[in-house]
Design an enzyme around this catalytic site. Structure first.
Site, PDB file in Angstrom:
ATOM      1  N   SER A  98       1.128  68.272  21.758  1.00  0.00           N
ATOM      2  CA  SER A  98      -0.048  68.542  20.940  1.00  0.00           C
ATOM      3  C   SER A  98      -0.991  69.461  21.689  1.00  0.00           C
ATOM      4  O   SER A  98      -1.267  69.240  22.867  1.00  0.00           O
ATOM      5  CB  SER A  98      -0.764  67.251  20.580  1.00  0.00           C
ATOM      6  OG  SER A  98      -0.159  66.693  19.462  1.00  0.00           O
TER       7      SER A  98
ATOM      8  N   HIS B  75      -7.355  66.167  17.544  1.00  0.00           N
ATOM      9  CA  HIS B  75      -6.992  64.795  17.925  1.00  0.00           C
ATOM     10  C   HIS B  75      -6.856  64.636  19.439  1.00  0.00           C
ATOM     11  O   HIS B  75      -6.857  63.521  19.937  1.00  0.00           O
ATOM     12  CB  HIS B  75      -5.772  64.285  17.149  1.00  0.00           C
ATOM     13  CG  HIS B  75      -4.422  64.717  17.634  1.00  0.00           C
ATOM     14  ND1 HIS B  75      -3.699  65.743  17.052  1.00  0.00           N
ATOM     15  CD2 HIS B  75      -3.636  64.251  18.634  1.00  0.00           C
ATOM     16  CE1 HIS B  75      -2.538  65.865  17.669  1.00  0.00           C
ATOM     17  NE2 HIS B  75      -2.463  64.979  18.636  1.00  0.00           N
TER      18      HIS B  75
ATOM     19  N   ASP C 278      -6.333  71.065  12.812  1.00  0.00           N
ATOM     20  CA  ASP C 278      -6.374  70.185  13.985  1.00  0.00           C
ATOM     21  C   ASP C 278      -6.660  70.963  15.283  1.00  0.00           C
ATOM     22  O   ASP C 278      -5.773  71.156  16.107  1.00  0.00           O
ATOM     23  CB  ASP C 278      -5.030  69.445  14.070  1.00  0.00           C
ATOM     24  CG  ASP C 278      -5.093  68.217  14.970  1.00  0.00           C
ATOM     25  OD1 ASP C 278      -6.049  68.104  15.753  1.00  0.00           O
ATOM     26  OD2 ASP C 278      -4.172  67.384  14.890  1.00  0.00           O
TER      27      ASP C 278
HETATM   28  N1  ARG Z   1       1.182  62.511  14.790  1.00  0.00           N
HETATM   29  C1  ARG Z   1       0.467  63.306  15.717  1.00  0.00           C
HETATM   30  C2  ARG Z   1       0.828  62.884  17.155  1.00  0.00           C
HETATM   31  O1  ARG Z   1       1.643  62.066  17.397  1.00  0.00           O
HETATM   32  C3  ARG Z   1      -1.004  63.313  15.479  1.00  0.00           C
HETATM   33  C4  ARG Z   1      -1.732  62.028  15.671  1.00  0.00           C
HETATM   34  C5  ARG Z   1      -3.214  62.045  15.405  1.00  0.00           C
HETATM   35  N2  ARG Z   1      -3.575  62.011  13.988  1.00  0.00           N
HETATM   36  C6  ARG Z   1      -3.688  60.883  13.213  1.00  0.00           C
HETATM   37  N3  ARG Z   1      -3.974  61.013  11.940  1.00  0.00           N
HETATM   38  N4  ARG Z   1      -3.532  59.660  13.679  1.00  0.00           N
HETATM   39  O2  ARG Z   1       0.153  62.593  18.036  1.00  0.00           O
HETATM   40  N1  ASP Z   2       1.272  64.675  17.606  1.00  0.00           N
HETATM   41  C1  ASP Z   2       2.005  64.688  18.843  1.00  0.00           C
HETATM   42  C2  ASP Z   2       1.053  64.820  20.034  1.00  0.00           C
HETATM   43  O1  ASP Z   2      -0.058  64.360  19.977  1.00  0.00           O
HETATM   44  C3  ASP Z   2       3.052  65.755  18.855  1.00  0.00           C
HETATM   45  C4  ASP Z   2       4.381  65.253  18.371  1.00  0.00           C
HETATM   46  O2  ASP Z   2       4.711  64.085  18.606  1.00  0.00           O
HETATM   47  O3  ASP Z   2       5.115  66.053  17.788  1.00  0.00           O
HETATM   48  O4  ASP Z   2       1.415  65.249  21.107  1.00  0.00           O
END
Ligand code: ARG
Ligand code: ASP
Length: 717
Positions: free
Chosen positions: A652, A85, A221
């Site tokens: 991330s 991502h 990921d």
């Molecule tokens: N929750 C994670 C972060 O805040 C991953 C986001 C990307 N993935 C998604 N399915 N939108 O960034």
């Molecule tokens: N998914 C988040 C990121 O993209 C990480 C988090 O918020 O824990 O940095």
């Protein structure tokens, strides 16, 4: 002041680490505050092994990736791992109908096949330094705020210039502890960064938005890039003559895997936390801001989801937008629930009660801190009105696609008879290119429905005095029928179709300006913006500045009140160390989540009917053959693990590191029950989610056949 600050932070000899595993620590101070605790918890190395200016240390293997992620070096030829991502933008950029890397994945089988990414940069930390004393020299508690700000600005320039003089480095200074301390960061930035490989989305984004922010998790990921440098190993813009960068340090990759309770450490760039907010602010986030922002996004999600379900073409157009909208939406839901469950507001109030008693205990303290909390309360009561409206503008009106298109035409709306033909032509050219790009992923029925619903919500939920002429027009001329108004506006506006904009631009002259200014959607944008500038902006900014000063003083007071407690500064996208352990948790009464997932869970979730759970055949074949190679353990293929490291957005792609400094995996998310950790951390509920590096290598080697990449790494067993 100088004395007080030094006293606050530097005189802490008897440390008392707050709560298990909470904290995002400064690499520079590990020796002072954390290393003993870390070693007690199992860490086998020294603070110097993590951060050293003179010798290669772990920090040299952990650069910022792009603008908002972290990454880790894994070979002496510039090979780097980050999340799928995080590389998504680049992967999408290289994807086309003929080469759909998002769907099929991509693997460079040799260096010639690697793909360049203009605009992508990777940033290494060269060193950091506490510059508080120099920056705040001569400033006291009585110095007027504007004088303080001016000195900070001027001195910063001096310090930065001195720090980078005669080098190719860049430097920046950032405030810590809400403006009580300042640190200088010297950085080395590489701009030739090439895409080496990515799994298909069915692996890299497995579970999609349904599984996002959730544990148990099965997402692969990760993506792979390579940094190139000039012949002297220095940063250089893309050139065929560039060679793979030789990093000062890269991580060895561990095949050992992790057990419940194992020590883990995360090195990376957490973006933003607000751990020292007063109760008034937390209450507003939990009960006012989040609920409305969630409701506004819920509408967009429902409408997009409904149309995406009906048509695969629409799904492709809106998948990135949907992911973006849903990511924060889901986080806020988890955050509000978590704050409630933790009783965060009450906990903050208890601290404030203690603070007030302490502040009232001595005349000097009373003079400094006696009225701070009541000032906070008053400021937040005022601020909440403006913030609420701002949320309805930002998350509401300005999130409508046609409104954002209209917004782009503001400069063209300012054209008059004095504007030169060259300027107009240049503007037209930019706007044409922008229009082309914008409408590639535009589907009017979605945007139109969102427009109508958002306008209804705005008119219901903001103060009547913020209803601009459009809303009055709907009430008078359209008898309050939003649907009729929307039909009319979308028919009349040029910002709802590519053809209309292109036709308009192709015949544009300064006489056409009226067509923009009388456009119903441009008018809506313009009214709201004008109202904001005239009635909100000045007052809101003043209040925000006042709160910033209160924040600084409250933090100063908290530290003064607890001289033996070691505080960690809020995240601000500078390098931090978090440490904790691999840990299961109890999400609700009667349920326990294990700390590991395996490929069995991928097969359990497999469902070719649902896009996010459609497991590639090749992966199933490997599963049925149990062909896991050296990456499996006891006939199992581990996929992800949960641990108690305190992380946030920006972390991330961060390496999750074992007690010996080897790579265990890549951090990519948190659990839903724990997303309030940005405001209050709960060791019982907060977990970071890590992709087990063995699964990443299994995909690279066994699934994709890019074995040469694994051969480049140093594997430890
Ligand atoms: N929750 C994670 C972060 O805040 C991953 C986001 C990307 N993935 C998604 N399915 N939108 O960034
Ligand atoms: N998914 C988040 C990121 O993209 C990480 C988090 O918020 O824990 O940095």
């Amino acid at each position: 002041m100088k004395k007080i600050v030094s006293f606050l932070l530097l005189s802490v000899f008897f440390m008392h680490i707050a709560l298990a595993d909470e904290g995002m620590w400064l690499p520079l101070f590990l020796n002072k505050y954390n290393i003993e605790d870390m070693q007690k918890k199992g860490f086998k190395l020294t603070a110097e092994d993590i951060y050293s200016v003179n010798n290669a240390s772990l920090k040299d293997a952990v650069p910022i990736f792009g603008r908002g992620c972290t990454s880790v070096m894994v070979s002496d030829q510039g090979l780097l791992l980050t999340n799928h991502h995080c590389g998504y933008g680049q992967i999408q950029e290289h994807s086309s109908v003929e080469h759909d890397y998002l769907t099929n994945g991509f693997w460079a089988m040799n260096k010639e096949q690697e793909l360049t990414n203009p605009g992508l940069a990777v940033t290494f930390l060269v060193r950091m330094e506490d510059v508080t004393d120099e920056l705040l020299n001569g400033i006291s508690d009585d110095t007027p705020e504007d004088q303080r700000a001016t000195q900070i600005k001027n001195k910063s320039v001096e310090i930065i210039n001195k720090a980078v003089f005669g080098t190719h480095y860049k430097a920046k200074i950032k405030p810590f502890f809400l403006g009580n301390r300042y640190f200088l960061f010297v950085e080395e930035i590489f701009t030739d960064v090439r895409l080496v490989g990515t799994p298909p989305s069915a692996i890299g984004k497995f579970g999609g938005d349904t599984d996002n922010w959730m544990w148990p998790r099965h997402t692969g990921d990760f993506s792979v890039f390579r940094i190139y440098a000039d012949k002297n190993n220095k940063p250089a813009d893309y050139s065929q003559d560039n060679v793979p960068y030789k990093p000062k340090k890269f991580l060895k990759v561990s095949m050992k895997g992790v057990q419940q309770g194992d020590f883990t450490m995360v090195l990376g760039y957490p973006g933003t936390t607000q751990e020292y907010l007063p109760s008034f602010a937390v209450d507003l986030i939990e009960k006012l801001y989040n609920p409305h922002k969630i409701a506004l996004r819920q509408k967009r999600i429902d409408i997009m989801g409904y149309e995406m379900e009906k048509s695969p073409a629409v799904r492709i157009k809106y998948s990135a937008k949907y992911a973006g909208v849903s990511n924060s939406w889901k986080k806020w839901i988890g955050e509000s629930r978590g704050l409630k469950r933790l009783n965060a507001v009450e906990k903050k109030k208890a601290i404030e009660k203690e603070f007030q008693i302490w502040a009232d205990s001595k005349p000097e303290l009373k003079a400094k801190y006696g009225t701070l909390l009541s000032e906070y309360e008053k400021a937040y009561a005022e601020i909440s009105k403006y913030q609420h409206l701002t949320n309805y503008i930002g998350e509401g009106i300005f999130s409508i696609e046609a409104v954002s298109a209209a917004r782009r035409f503001e400069t063209l709306a300012e054209v008059n008879s004095e504007t030169s033909k060259e300027d107009i032509d240049a503007n037209k050219k930019t706007l044409l290119a922008w229009t082309e790009d914008f409408f590639k992923d535009y589907y009017q029925p979605i945007d139109k429905k969102i427009f109508e619903e958002i306008l209804i919500m705005y008119s219901k939920n903001v103060d009547t005095k913020y209803k601009t002429p459009t809303f009055l027009l709907i009430e008078s001329k359209f008898k309050g029928n939003f649907s009729k108004y929307t039909n009319w506006a979308y028919e009349k506006s040029i910002f709802t179709s590519k053809q209309k904009i292109v036709d308009f631009l192709s015949t544009f002259s300064h006489k056409s300006v009226k067509k923009i200014t009388s456009d119903p959607i441009f008018s809506l944008f313009f009214e709201i913006r004008t109202m904001y500038i005239n009635e909100i902006d000045v007052k809101f900014s003043q209040l925000q500045s006042a709160v910033t000063v209160l924040d600084r003083k409250y933090m100063q007071g908290l530290m003064e009140m607890n001289p033996n407690k070691v505080f960690y500064p809020d995240a601000n996208f500078t390098m931090r160390v978090s440490y904790g352990k691999v840990d299961d948790y109890i999400p609700k009464n009667g349920v326990k989540y294990l700390a590991f997932t395996t490929i069995d869970g991928i097969i359990e979730k497999d469902n070719p009917e649902i896009y996010d759970y459609d497991v590639p055949q090749k992966l199933k074949d490997l599963y049925y053959a149990k062909d896991y190679g050296k990456y499996g353990q006891n006939g199992q293929m581990n996929v992800c693990f949960a641990a108690s490291n305190h992380t946030t957005g920006g972390n991330s792609g961060s390496p999750v590191i074992d007690a010996n400094g080897n790579l265990l995996g890549l951090n990519f998310d948190r659990n839903w029950e724990g997303t309030m950790s940005d405001i209050m951390y709960d060791p019982e509920q907060c977990r970071n989610i890590t992709l087990d590096v063995r699964y990443a290598l299994f995909i690279i080697d066994k699934f994709a056949g890019a074995t040469h990449l694994v051969d480049e790494m140093e594997i430890v067993y």
